[in-house]
Design an enzyme around this catalytic site. Sequence first.
Site, PDB file in Angstrom:
ATOM      1  N   ASP A  10      33.070  34.373 -77.349  1.00 29.69           N
ATOM      2  CA  ASP A  10      34.261  34.425 -77.799  1.00 29.69           C
ATOM      3  C   ASP A  10      35.391  35.197 -77.014  1.00 29.69           C
ATOM      4  O   ASP A  10      36.179  35.966 -77.374  1.00 29.69           O
ATOM      5  CB  ASP A  10      34.174  35.087 -79.404  1.00 29.69           C
ATOM      6  CG  ASP A  10      33.429  36.400 -79.424  1.00 29.69           C
ATOM      7  OD1 ASP A  10      33.377  36.817 -78.365  1.00 29.69           O
ATOM      8  OD2 ASP A  10      33.525  36.732 -80.411  1.00 29.69           O
TER       9      ASP A  10
ATOM     10  N   GLU B 130      35.780  42.648 -80.174  1.00 30.12           N
ATOM     11  CA  GLU B 130      35.655  41.047 -80.776  1.00 30.12           C
ATOM     12  C   GLU B 130      37.284  40.844 -80.521  1.00 30.12           C
ATOM     13  O   GLU B 130      38.133  41.633 -80.775  1.00 30.12           O
ATOM     14  CB  GLU B 130      35.276  40.980 -82.157  1.00 30.12           C
ATOM     15  CG  GLU B 130      33.760  41.421 -82.169  1.00 30.12           C
ATOM     16  CD  GLU B 130      33.007  40.069 -81.800  1.00 30.12           C
ATOM     17  OE1 GLU B 130      33.316  39.346 -80.752  1.00 30.12           O
ATOM     18  OE2 GLU B 130      31.908  40.291 -81.984  1.00 30.12           O
TER      19      GLU B 130
ATOM     20  N   ASP C  40      28.189  49.865 -75.270  1.00 34.05           N
ATOM     21  CA  ASP C  40      27.969  49.907 -76.938  1.00 34.05           C
ATOM     22  C   ASP C  40      26.715  49.888 -77.223  1.00 34.05           C
ATOM     23  O   ASP C  40      25.679  49.912 -76.631  1.00 34.05           O
ATOM     24  CB  ASP C  40      28.605  48.478 -77.089  1.00 34.05           C
ATOM     25  CG  ASP C  40      28.081  47.422 -76.189  1.00 34.05           C
ATOM     26  OD1 ASP C  40      26.931  47.367 -75.398  1.00 34.05           O
ATOM     27  OD2 ASP C  40      28.567  45.987 -76.395  1.00 34.05           O
TER      28      ASP C  40
ATOM     29  N   HIS D 186      34.660  38.675 -75.897  1.00 35.32           N
ATOM     30  CA  HIS D 186      34.450  39.901 -76.320  1.00 35.32           C
ATOM     31  C   HIS D 186      33.767  40.644 -75.079  1.00 35.32           C
ATOM     32  O   HIS D 186      33.248  40.191 -74.000  1.00 35.32           O
ATOM     33  CB  HIS D 186      33.582  40.208 -77.142  1.00 35.32           C
ATOM     34  CG  HIS D 186      32.105  40.036 -77.332  1.00 35.32           C
ATOM     35  ND1 HIS D 186      31.528  39.231 -78.139  1.00 35.32           N
ATOM     36  CD2 HIS D 186      31.107  40.347 -76.420  1.00 35.32           C
ATOM     37  CE1 HIS D 186      30.380  39.168 -77.966  1.00 35.32           C
ATOM     38  NE2 HIS D 186      30.084  39.855 -76.795  1.00 35.32           N
TER      39      HIS D 186
HETATM   40  C1  GLP Z   1      26.703  41.318 -76.242  1.00 39.88           C
HETATM   41  C2  GLP Z   1      27.061  42.365 -75.771  1.00 39.88           C
HETATM   42  C3  GLP Z   1      28.128  42.398 -74.279  1.00 39.88           C
HETATM   43  C4  GLP Z   1      27.726  41.035 -73.507  1.00 39.88           C
HETATM   44  C5  GLP Z   1      27.725  39.797 -74.327  1.00 39.88           C
HETATM   45  C6  GLP Z   1      27.128  38.642 -73.461  1.00 39.88           C
HETATM   46  O1  GLP Z   1      26.847  40.949 -77.292  1.00 39.88           O
HETATM   47  N1  GLP Z   1      27.565  43.387 -76.546  1.00 39.88           N
HETATM   48  O2  GLP Z   1      28.140  43.463 -73.520  1.00 39.88           O
HETATM   49  O3  GLP Z   1      28.270  41.149 -72.344  1.00 39.88           O
HETATM   50  O4  GLP Z   1      27.073  39.983 -75.557  1.00 39.88           O
HETATM   51  O5  GLP Z   1      25.757  38.712 -73.567  1.00 39.88           O
HETATM   52  P1  GLP Z   1      24.935  37.548 -72.622  1.00 39.88           P
HETATM   53  O6  GLP Z   1      25.091  38.405 -71.371  1.00 39.88           O
HETATM   54  O7  GLP Z   1      23.494  37.833 -73.181  1.00 39.88           O
HETATM   55  O8  GLP Z   1      25.346  36.250 -72.583  1.00 39.88           O
END
Ligand code: GLP
Length: 236
Positions: free
Chosen positions: A136, A143, A67, A138
Amino acid sequence: MKFITVDSYEKLSRQAANIIAAQVISKPKSILGLATGSSPIGTYKELAKKCDAGELDFSDVTSVNLDEYVGLPVENDQSYRYFMNTNLFEHINIDINRTNVPNGCAADLEKEGADYDALIESLGGIDLQLLGIGLDGHIGFNEPDDVFTKGTHVVTLDPSTIEANARFFASEDEVPRKAITMGMGAIMQAKKVLLIANGKNKKDIVMQSFYGPITPKVPASILQLHPDVTVIYSEN
Ligand code: GLP
């Protein structure tokens, strides 16, 4: 599904890196699906160490990232392209021309999504997809929704995601409201999926995702239907 619980972020990172290393060693031309966020940083450091030590060769690997924020140029230090360059690509011997991140600044984002899916298809799909998970549920930026979306598409970020990701920006106002993300199609078609999660605050959503009902309200729950998923979770 293989659910591995470890007691430290270091162990999680080492185990995840070992799984990715095994993939690259057994298939040097692997197509790796890569993720951003804080969770994979340790894994990427371990991979860089292995590459430095001459144990791992990324020269034939192709990567496709999940992404990107809409509207953040490559030079912005919060763009996911910048994250990948600085946290991984600059530290391993991957050919930068074989690294792919959706372009969140494309004039036609719908076309960018279709092109990204066509690229993944032309590569023969993803061999190993690394995932983190949002609070959440995702994955990528898929989402919670009423449906699972198949293709790469533009999403409006949930207020909770904007809040969670604000820690990386000067203020919450600077967090982009939209992102472009690989959909569930390419993720579910990946031959292997590796999801990493750490922290007590992730425990609940990890349990819901892998032991609760399969629903687009908890996007990661779709992974229960994938035939080869490894989850590595550390409470610390
Ligand atoms: C972000 C990314 C995800 C990631 C998630 C968790 O928004 N788009 O790919 O897995 O949030 O992030 P973190 O590893 O910092 O908790």
